[in-house]
Design a protein around this motif. Structure first.
Motif, PDB file in Angstrom:
ATOM      1  N   LEU A  48      20.024  11.832   6.353  1.00 43.45           N
ATOM      2  CA  LEU A  48      20.217  10.830   5.307  1.00 43.45           C
ATOM      3  C   LEU A  48      21.698  10.608   5.002  1.00 43.45           C
ATOM      4  CD1 LEU A  48      17.339  11.737   2.816  1.00 43.45           C
ATOM      5  CD2 LEU A  48      17.398   9.928   4.557  1.00 43.45           C
ATOM      6  N   ILE A  49      22.525  11.570   5.388  1.00 39.72           N
ATOM      7  CA  ILE A  49      23.979  11.398   5.251  1.00 39.72           C
ATOM      8  C   ILE A  49      24.568  10.786   6.518  1.00 39.72           C
ATOM      9  CG2 ILE A  49      26.175  12.613   4.984  1.00 39.72           C
ATOM     10  CD1 ILE A  49      24.735  14.623   3.236  1.00 39.72           C
ATOM     11  N   ALA A  50      24.102  11.262   7.677  1.00 40.20           N
ATOM     12  CA  ALA A  50      24.691  10.852   8.950  1.00 40.20           C
ATOM     13  C   ALA A  50      24.408   9.389   9.285  1.00 40.20           C
ATOM     14  CB  ALA A  50      24.163  11.748  10.073  1.00 40.20           C
ATOM     15  N   ILE A  51      23.214   8.897   8.974  1.00 41.54           N
ATOM     16  CA  ILE A  51      22.868   7.527   9.365  1.00 41.54           C
ATOM     17  C   ILE A  51      23.740   6.494   8.648  1.00 41.54           C
ATOM     18  CG2 ILE A  51      21.049   5.778   9.347  1.00 41.54           C
ATOM     19  CD1 ILE A  51      19.059   7.984   9.935  1.00 41.54           C
ATOM     20  N   PRO A  52      23.837   6.523   7.306  1.00 47.93           N
ATOM     21  CA  PRO A  52      24.747   5.554   6.677  1.00 47.93           C
ATOM     22  C   PRO A  52      26.201   5.786   7.043  1.00 47.93           C
ATOM     23  CG  PRO A  52      23.890   7.095   5.047  1.00 47.93           C
ATOM     24  CD  PRO A  52      23.102   7.316   6.297  1.00 47.93           C
ATOM     25  N   ALA A  53      26.576   7.063   7.304  1.00 42.28           N
ATOM     26  CA  ALA A  53      27.952   7.348   7.735  1.00 42.28           C
ATOM     27  C   ALA A  53      28.219   6.692   9.079  1.00 42.28           C
ATOM     28  CB  ALA A  53      28.173   8.856   7.822  1.00 42.28           C
ATOM     29  N   GLY A  54      27.218   6.698   9.961  1.00 41.31           N
ATOM     30  CA  GLY A  54      27.374   6.053  11.259  1.00 41.31           C
ATOM     31  C   GLY A  54      27.508   4.555  11.146  1.00 41.31           C
ATOM     32  N   TYR A  55      26.747   3.942  10.248  1.00 40.91           N
ATOM     33  CA  TYR A  55      26.835   2.495  10.067  1.00 40.91           C
ATOM     34  C   TYR A  55      28.142   2.082   9.390  1.00 40.91           C
ATOM     35  CZ  TYR A  55      22.010   1.660  11.505  1.00 40.91           C
ATOM     36  OH  TYR A  55      20.843   1.555  12.235  1.00 40.91           O
TER      37      TYR A  55
END
Length: 213
Positions: free
Chosen positions: A135-142
């Motif tokens: 849940l942290i990595a996905i928006p960080a990737g976008y």
């Protein structure tokens, strides 16, 4: 959305080399042999977190292939594109936890102790930690592209390894700690992850719209 999830699974099997899975399996066997019964608790927590990095790997691959520019031309909404990535991530996290559960069963059979409850709590804790990382990595990737996911993974890994090191140095009974977490923190953790999930999804949708408006 189903087609998008199938696309991610196909990309996963093509992109991630079998050697990576073999190395992970070797590391798992080493932990089980070195720590014996307690090793399964470590595996149950670390394995889902490690495999939950797969969606971020695919996000980098999609970015290199300019997939998003093609995806927005498909008859699917941006919400479906983002939602499929989260569903794929949850499938990977759950699958990793199922593998960790079967490893725990084998470990318990080989190294029986007072009960199986600590293993179940470790599996659930690993699943929750994996979801937290994703849940942290996905928006960080976008938001940050290829740099976002690795940064989130590094921070999460160092936090987990540091926590295990401190617990080991302080001679804290990990099984007793897991029982304590079961009765006090896990319900609150689930509620926290639900709230974080809503924030994460909307953040990813916002960053995606910013890039492809």
């Amino acid at each position: 959305m189903r087609g998008l999830i199938i696309k991610d699974f196909i990309a996963m099997f093509k992109r991630i080399r079998p050697m990576n899975y073999l190395l992970m399996a070797a590391a798992t066997v080493f932990i089980l042999i070195y720590f014996k019964g307690e090793g399964a608790l470590y595996v149950a927590i670390l394995l889902p977190v490690a495999l939950s990095g797969i969606p971020k790997t695919l996000m980098v691959y999609d970015e290199q292939c300019k997939w998003d520019k093609y995806a927005i031309a498909l008859p699917v909404t941006k919400k479906s594109i983002i939602g499929s990535r989260y569903l794929f991530f949850l499938m990977i996290a759950v699958a990793a936890s199922v593998i960790a559960f079967f490893i725990s069963v084998v470990s318990f059979a080989l190294f029986p102790n007072d009960g199986f409850s600590p293993y179940l709590i470790a599996v659930l804790s690993g699943l929750l930690l994996a979801i937290f990382y994703g849940l942290i990595a996905i928006p960080a990737g976008y938001s940050m592209g290829s740099n976002g996911g690795p940064l989130a993974m590094i921070l999460t890994t160092f936090i987990l390894m540091g926590a295990f090191y401190v617990l080991k140095r302080l001679n804290i009974d990990i099984e007793a700690l897991l029982v304590y977490l079961k009765d006090n923190l896990l319900p609150a953790g689930i509620v926290f992850l639900i709230i974080l999930g809503l924030v994460s999804y909307n953040a990813s949708l916002y960053f995606y719209n910013q890039k492809h408006s």
